[in-house]
Design an enzyme around this catalytic site. Sequence first.
Site, PDB file in Angstrom:
ATOM      1  CD  GLU A 281       6.361  -6.212   0.191  1.00  0.00           C
ATOM      2  OE1 GLU A 281       6.689  -6.761  -0.545  1.00  0.00           O
ATOM      3  OE2 GLU A 281       5.982  -6.899   1.382  1.00  0.00           O
ATOM      4  N   PRO A 282       6.479  -1.184   3.352  1.00  0.00           N
ATOM      5  CG  PRO A 282       7.191   1.174   3.501  1.00  0.00           C
ATOM      6  CD  PRO A 282       7.487   0.102   2.943  1.00  0.00           C
ATOM      7  CB  CYS A 352     -23.321  -8.332  21.703  1.00  0.00           C
ATOM      8  SG  CYS A 352     -24.669  -7.409  21.212  1.00  0.00           S
TER       9      CYS A 352
HETATM   10  N1  PLP Z   1       4.574  -6.986   3.452  1.00  0.00           N
HETATM   11  C1  PLP Z   1       4.168  -8.421   3.842  1.00  0.00           C
HETATM   12  C2  PLP Z   1       4.584  -9.703   2.864  1.00  0.00           C
HETATM   13  C3  PLP Z   1       3.303  -8.283   4.898  1.00  0.00           C
HETATM   14  O1  PLP Z   1       2.795  -9.621   5.230  1.00  0.00           O
HETATM   15  C4  PLP Z   1       2.975  -7.166   5.502  1.00  0.00           C
HETATM   16  C5  PLP Z   1       2.166  -7.262   6.720  1.00  0.00           C
HETATM   17  O2  PLP Z   1       1.687  -8.146   7.551  1.00  0.00           O
HETATM   18  C6  PLP Z   1       3.529  -6.063   4.944  1.00  0.00           C
HETATM   19  C7  PLP Z   1       4.453  -5.941   4.171  1.00  0.00           C
HETATM   20  C8  PLP Z   1       3.377  -4.723   5.921  1.00  0.00           C
HETATM   21  O3  PLP Z   1       3.757  -4.816   7.329  1.00  0.00           O
HETATM   22  P1  PLP Z   1       3.780  -3.545   8.259  1.00  0.00           P
HETATM   23  O4  PLP Z   1       2.247  -2.888   7.884  1.00  0.00           O
HETATM   24  O5  PLP Z   1       3.879  -3.886   9.594  1.00  0.00           O
HETATM   25  O6  PLP Z   1       4.723  -2.272   7.650  1.00  0.00           O
END
Ligand code: PLP
Length: 423
Positions: A281-282, A352
């Site tokens: 899940e990037p 601010c």
């Molecule tokens: N998956 C989960 C469960 C996450 O909490 C996050 C980020 O917080 C991500 C994927 C994505 O991480 P990144 O944007 O560092 O690839």
Amino acid sequence: MAGPIPLDLLPDTTDISSEGHTLIGGCDLLELAAEFGTPLFVYDEAHLRSRCREAVKAFDGNVAYATKAFLCTEMARLAYEEGMNLDVATGGELHIARKANVPGERIVMHGNNKSLEELRMALLEGVGRIVVDSFNELDRLEGLCADLNTSTKILLRVTPGVEAHTHEFVSTGQEDSKFGFTVRSGVAEEAVERARSSKNLELLGLHAHIGSQVFDVQPFAKAVGVLAEFAAPYNFPELVVGGGLGVPYVEGESAPSIQEWAAAIFDACSDAGVESLVGSEPGRSIVASAAVTLYTVGTIKEVPDHRTYVSVDGGMSDNPRPALYGSGYETFLPRSSQADRQNSVRLVGKHCESGDFLIKEAWVPEDLSVGDILATPVTGAYGHSMGSNYNQMLRPAVVFVSDGSPRLVVARETYEDLTRRDI
Ligand code: PLP
């Protein structure tokens, strides 16, 4: 003294015009600032598409874009069009994904404290997977499934006890965390037993996310080892290793590509004998370096014996990362993108707060002046999405640029928007 902005921090289609102006997606950044105003998020559409394709290829389609990094309807559409699933962490993110017509089954629902309402929404929208984070959530979900006479596919989020070597606020794989079921304490095992005995929940496997902005593949490999050992007796069909791949923000940093990250994960899986489908899940690595933010310089103030402050028309409301995590950025002038940057200044916003800085030590060309358009690269992730209305600032517009044309995908807020919810 710093040299010109390193081009590898800029989006893929960046080019320099004959007058020395920066072009992205064939569009002159100065013209974009004139047409759409500043602050402005400019995303290189080809760059976004290319990172999505790289991820889909590297994970054989088992990959979800983590929408928390940057989400609007058009981004959801683009990621889906390029073959990605979507990871959402709230009802709001789910709403936008569905507004973009992403089918429910292509959406994965996350969150450490999903409300009954959010879980109901996830069930009614038919999300593909719900990643369950706690025993309370197991209770809520079982109750809802019974009420709605339905069932759902789930993954269990576990914390493998791995340090990700990143900022503590974005480190999530350690045991002392609000997320998930810990492996070592036996809690994860208990959660697996509970989920497996439920008649409405179909447990497909495990999920872990060790943290964000991780530069080294080693912690991911270590997490895979822990997950594989824990999962071995269960023969789960799926394993999701989360996101977290880091990206370079400033000169001198380097990070593995999505392809290299995936290869390290698959190697670790094969070493550990994992036979399940492996997904990821990037978020950041898809969108961060696709964008630059454009600002207008409004005030330049010299404090004798200290420093020069350069104030722009945005700040912590469009990029809270420097204040929140101490994150570093670079800056340059799109009117002379290849100029040396001789002067060190503090680049600040207009909020601010003294903590409202964008770059503590920013190198800028010596002829920087009031009225200049200034750009900060690598602002595509966790800027727009973590932005706020602090000081009732109007949230910036977002344009996607491609083949010489800009496309407005999020309009700038108006003063009317600020009172729309007031009663
Ligand atoms: N998956 C989960 C469960 C996450 O909490 C996050 C980020 O917080 C991500 C994927 C994505 O991480 P990144 O944007 O560092 O690839």
